[in-house]
Design an enzyme around this catalytic site. Structure first.
Site, PDB file in Angstrom:
ATOM      1  N   ASP A   5       0.818  -1.219   0.000  1.00  0.00           N
ATOM      2  CA  ASP A   5       0.000   0.000   0.000  1.00  0.00           C
ATOM      3  C   ASP A   5       0.853   1.271   0.000  1.00  0.00           C
ATOM      4  OD1 ASP A   5      -3.075  -0.784   0.461  1.00  0.00           O
ATOM      5  OD2 ASP A   5      -1.813  -2.184   1.571  1.00  0.00           O
ATOM      6  N   HIS A 112      -6.790  -0.446  -5.936  1.00  0.00           N
ATOM      7  CA  HIS A 112      -6.581   0.846  -6.583  1.00  0.00           C
ATOM      8  C   HIS A 112      -5.944   0.710  -7.956  1.00  0.00           C
ATOM      9  CE1 HIS A 112      -7.458   4.065  -3.523  1.00  0.00           C
ATOM     10  NE2 HIS A 112      -7.559   2.970  -2.775  1.00  0.00           N
ATOM     11  N   HIS A 228      -3.817  -4.199   1.900  1.00  0.00           N
ATOM     12  CA  HIS A 228      -5.090  -3.480   1.857  1.00  0.00           C
ATOM     13  C   HIS A 228      -5.427  -2.781   3.165  1.00  0.00           C
ATOM     14  CE1 HIS A 228      -8.971  -2.184   0.471  1.00  0.00           C
ATOM     15  NE2 HIS A 228      -9.601  -2.864   1.404  1.00  0.00           N
TER      16      HIS A 228
END
Length: 446
Positions: A5, A112, A228
């Site tokens: 991330d 994303h 995540h």
């Protein structure tokens, strides 16, 4: 090295925070090079936007070229069928004779930067075709998933790396529930391999099926890298219902002003020897400081609950105190003096509110988020404050706040309504249509 991330490109147009994700990404690669890691394993959401800007792509590739290209020999060997692991290019990037890769990057996609559009391409496919990363974990079907591990060896250590890129949680939950997620194991000497899974899904249950439960995973796994979730829980934790460990590194940049984003950010150096492992967290020093605190106006000395100037003064003093606290923390840690992110949660029960943007104007140049420093909320009523005859005091209070008087509570249950219309004694009682008659009607009228 394990990381996840990174959200490269987040707030890239912000004049204050625009470089945050790029600086931290470069720091991650710098740590990898200084620690002489064998490879970098990324748990998804490399980019923040599904279609990253040219500036974001350029700066991402620039940093990879600076830190991950070179003549240093890669010590790991991939002994599995690379055509199955990397179907697009049939080989791991550092074995391409046209490139000198010193630190290979293995990455799955997150929610994303997931594949989309014509051809189901992702921004990671662009990096992969340029030989900058090894993109794996992309499934051709989401209803029947077979995962072939990347088998790596170094000396006497053997690693079986499984990857599942992000799939909508409800769909993947159902696929796991139907036992249609199959993890293939090495054919020979299965017990000699350290089995590791990387995925990018909800770990916290937001609804009964909107997450992935630990019990879904095979018992032969040794370690799971969970992407995540942005809260940093990088220290390995034993699964509650299985015999493997889970590490949740969290994000490298704060993408929301929530409490779990305020924890210190880390990457990890994972060392594996046979079935044993050791994870060393390394703090990130380029992360912008973020403080979040609470204040209850009822506990502050305010003489007039409707006096906006007095309320503003009390909140200003608290924010100034938080800014100074952030400055001292950065100085003690020897980190750059960056403008901090400040979030003050204000319990205004019994008091009036003030304009949040107007309040933040006085902190322009002092904090990185002057427009959303304050978050107002009201305390829920306790049972001791409930008026007789009120069945839902929270809802009634909220209605009165808006100046609307609540309607009387209707005690009719939805089950009774359905039964009155569709039950055996109702006007529209339900009957089962025989299969033969249904088929004839279908051919006759459709």
């Amino acid at each position: 090295m394990i990381v996840t991330d990174t959200h490269i490109g987040y707030q890239e147009r912000d004049p204050i925070r625009g470089d945050d994700s790029f600086s931290t990404w470069e720091e991650v690669l710098h740590i990898a090079k200084s620690q002489q890691v064998d490879f970098i394993l990324h748990g998804g959401d490399l980019f923040h936007d599904n279609k990253p800007s040219r500036r974001t792509l350029y700066r991402t590739m620039e940093a990879i070229r600076k830190y991950c290209f070179g003549d240093q020999q890669v010590a790991i060997q991939v002994v599995s069928d690379q055509a199955q692991n990397f179907p697009n290019f049939k080989t791991v990037n550092y074995q391409d004779p046209n490139f000198n890769i010193s630190i290979p990057i293995f990455v799955i996609h997150g929610n994303h930067d997931d594949p989309s559009g014509d051809g189901q391409y992702s921004a990671l496919d662009l990096l992969s075709v340029c030989n900058f990363v090894n993109y794996f974990g992309k499934s051709s079907s989401i209803d029947d998933i077979t995962v072939y591990p990347i088998l790596m060896t170094k000396g006497m250590s053997k690693l079986a790396l499984y990857g599942i890129g992000n799939i909508r949680d409800e769909r993947l939950f159902r696929t796991f529930q139907q036992k249609k997620v199959k993890l293939k194991r090495p054919v020979e000497n299965r017990e000699e391999w350290f089995s590791m899974m990387v995925l990018h899904q909800n770990r916290v249950a937001h609804s009964p099926k909107n997450y992935i439960h630990e019990a879904f995973f095979e018992s032969f796994l040794n370690f799971i890298l969970w992407g995540h979730e942005h809260e940093c829980n990088i220290q390995p934790q034993m699964a509650s219902q299985a015999n493997f460990y889970i590490s949740q590194p969290g994000s490298t940049v704060a993408t929301s002003l929530s409490e779990f984003e305020s924890k210190p950010k880390h990457v990890g150096i994972l060392e594996i020897q046979a079935e044993k492992f050791r994870l060393t967290p390394i703090p990130l020093n380029t992360v912008r400081p973020y403080l979040i605190e609470d204040i209850v106006l009822a506990s502050v000395q305010i003489s007039n609950p409707t006096d906006n100037e007095e309320i503003t003064q009390a909140l200003t003093e608290k924010v100034e105190e938080m800014i100074e606290k952030a400055r001292i923390q950065q100085k003690e840690l020897g980190r750059p003096d960056l403008k901090p992110l400040i979030r003050l949660k204000v319990d205004y029960t019994g008091y009036s509110t003030i304009s949040v943007p107007r309040f933040g104007q006085q902190f322009v140049g002092k904090v990185a988020n002057p427009k959303d420093i304050l978050l107002f909320h009201r305390r829920k009523n306790t049972k001791s404050g409930v008026r007789p005859g009120v069945e839902n005091p929270e809802a009634e209070e909220e209605l009165f706040v808006r100046g609307v008087r609540p309607d009387p509570v209707d005690s009719t249950k939805i089950e009774d309504l359905i039964l009155s219309f569709l039950g055996p004694t109702g006007s529209g009682s339900v009957e089962i249509l025989p299969e033969g008659e249904f088929t004839n009607a279908l051919h006759q009228f459709v």
